[in-house]
Design a protein around this motif. Structure first.
Motif, PDB file in Angstrom:
ATOM      1  N   LEU A 130       0.833  -1.187   0.000  1.00 47.10           N
ATOM      2  CA  LEU A 130       0.000   0.000   0.000  1.00 47.10           C
ATOM      3  C   LEU A 130       0.877   1.249   0.000  1.00 47.10           C
ATOM      4  CD1 LEU A 130      -2.596  -1.068   2.728  1.00 47.10           C
ATOM      5  CD2 LEU A 130      -2.591  -1.584   0.274  1.00 47.10           C
ATOM      6  N   PRO A 183       1.118   5.167   0.608  1.00 48.81           N
ATOM      7  CA  PRO A 183       0.391   6.288   1.227  1.00 48.81           C
ATOM      8  C   PRO A 183       0.430   7.521   0.332  1.00 48.81           C
ATOM      9  CG  PRO A 183       2.102   5.393   2.688  1.00 48.81           C
ATOM     10  CD  PRO A 183       2.368   4.873   1.319  1.00 48.81           C
ATOM     11  N   GLN A 242       6.092   2.893   1.596  1.00 52.14           N
ATOM     12  CA  GLN A 242       4.946   2.000   1.465  1.00 52.14           C
ATOM     13  C   GLN A 242       4.709   1.234   2.765  1.00 52.14           C
ATOM     14  OE1 GLN A 242       5.604  -1.033  -1.490  1.00 52.14           O
ATOM     15  NE2 GLN A 242       7.499  -1.727  -0.573  1.00 52.14           N
ATOM     16  N   ALA A 273      -7.387  -4.231   1.749  1.00 50.93           N
ATOM     17  CA  ALA A 273      -6.596  -3.031   1.486  1.00 50.93           C
ATOM     18  C   ALA A 273      -7.301  -1.779   1.998  1.00 50.93           C
ATOM     19  CB  ALA A 273      -6.306  -2.910  -0.009  1.00 50.93           C
ATOM     20  N   ARG A 298      -5.972   0.821   4.881  1.00 52.88           N
ATOM     21  CA  ARG A 298      -5.712   2.214   4.509  1.00 52.88           C
ATOM     22  C   ARG A 298      -6.494   3.172   5.415  1.00 52.88           C
ATOM     23  NH1 ARG A 298      -2.899   2.750  -0.307  1.00 52.88           N
ATOM     24  NH2 ARG A 298      -3.296   5.001  -0.169  1.00 52.88           N
ATOM     25  N   ARG A 299      -7.724   2.814   5.730  1.00 42.50           N
ATOM     26  CA  ARG A 299      -8.546   3.666   6.597  1.00 42.50           C
ATOM     27  C   ARG A 299      -7.985   3.678   8.020  1.00 42.50           C
ATOM     28  NH1 ARG A 299     -12.836   1.703   5.057  1.00 42.50           N
ATOM     29  NH2 ARG A 299     -13.113   0.076   6.628  1.00 42.50           N
ATOM     30  N   LEU A 347      -3.987   6.250   5.390  1.00 46.51           N
ATOM     31  CA  LEU A 347      -3.014   6.332   4.299  1.00 46.51           C
ATOM     32  C   LEU A 347      -3.481   7.182   3.129  1.00 46.51           C
ATOM     33  CD1 LEU A 347      -1.698   2.641   4.161  1.00 46.51           C
ATOM     34  CD2 LEU A 347      -0.813   4.598   5.465  1.00 46.51           C
ATOM     35  N   ASP A 348      -4.765   7.536   3.073  1.00 46.71           N
ATOM     36  CA  ASP A 348      -5.274   8.308   1.943  1.00 46.71           C
ATOM     37  C   ASP A 348      -5.283   9.808   2.202  1.00 46.71           C
ATOM     38  OD1 ASP A 348      -5.752   6.153   0.197  1.00 46.71           O
ATOM     39  OD2 ASP A 348      -7.615   5.673   1.234  1.00 46.71           O
TER      40      ASP A 348
END
Length: 290
Positions: free
Chosen positions: A6, A8, A60, A76, A80-81, A85-86
């Protein structure tokens, strides 16, 4: 093992992330390895807990999963949440650095992220259990809860579901965890509320705060903290938080609230900077002062 990679958005201060995760890690439910740059825990997926190990590299996050789970790519988005990471940390850092008060902290940790919890109910019960005690004591209480009532899975234990926790008699909960009677009743009230299907998801920050304050045993600090950590709302502050107020020079709650207005619309990230600075920076380095 299956490996997801993943990327970021923007830089990540992975050392701070790892230390924050370790500071809140529940014994028996999580395994923190800050020098090894990994954190292991169970995540809900396809109706069952899955053992997940996240490893932080420079640009990453690698997510290690068992081969046998269905739809590994489906994990994923939750990861990420959880790790925020978003969020565009470059944009957030640039905005906060415009204020000279917090600029040294932003320059020291430009990649601060609003780390949340993979599970909302976990966030709420961990916060209720940890009210008015040290972080070490809170981890001890949560470890006892997991040891007594957790579900074994892949070498760890998953926290009890709301309906299971709500079914445990208060006397048994109090004896197993070591909480006060008032804190035990608050824990039961939360379990019953979530067992009835309540969720903070899709509520605004103000709606969530009002709903939390309506529960017995939950005060303003807890409601603010959960708006930051459970909802991951980007623009919430906790003016009653003692760590933040000390980091700002031992100001009052009203003074802290006024200072935080300078950080709109990223007050939660500023709060994370204050927490990280107080917990993970050597004395005399990068401290904010009002």
């Amino acid at each position: 093992m299956t490996l997801l990679r993943l990327v970021p958005q923007g830089p990540t201060d992975s050392e701070t992330v790892l230390r924050m995760l370790a500071a809140h890690a529940i014994p028996g439910a999580e395994e923190a390895d800050v020098p090894g740059r990994t954190h292991t825990r169970l995540l809900p997926h396809a109706g069952a807990p899955v053992r997940v190990t996240v490893t932080f590299a420079e640009d990453q996050v690698a997510v290690e999963l068992p081969d046998e789970i269905p739809d590994p790519d489906g994990l994923a988005a939750p990861v990420r949440r959880w790790l925020d990471l978003d969020s565009d940390t470059t944009r957030i850092a640039d905005a906060l650095a415009a204020d000279p008060l917090i600029r040294p902290l932003v320059e020291h940790r430009p990649g601060i992220r609003l780390i949340g919890y993979p599970d909302e109910f976990e966030a709420v019960i961990a916060t209720v259990v940890g009210q008015q005690v040290s972080l070490a004591a809170a981890r001890t209480f949560m470890g006892r809860l997991v040891a007594a009532y957790g579900t074994p899975a892949a070498g760890l234990k998953a926290l009890p579901a709301p309906q299971n926790l709500a079914a445990i008699p208060d006397a048994d909960l109090q004896a197993a965890i070591g909480l006060t009677g008032a804190r035990t009743r608050a824990l039961r009230a939360v379990a019953e509320k979530w067992a009835d299907g309540f969720t903070l998801a899709h509520l605004t920050a103000d709606e969530a705060r009002r709903a939390l304050l309506a529960l017995p045993g939950i005060g303003p600090w807890t409601a603010d903290y959960l708006t930051v950590r459970a909802l991951q709302h980007p623009d919430t502050f906790a003016p009653g938080d003692l760590v933040a107020r000390r980091a700002l020079g031992s100001v009052t709650a009203d003074q802290a609230r006024t200072i935080a207005e300078r950080w709109v619309p990223w007050r939660s990230y500023a709060l994370m900077h204050l927490w990280a600075d107080a917990a993970y920076t050597a004395p005399g380095r990068g401290r904010a002062r009002a």
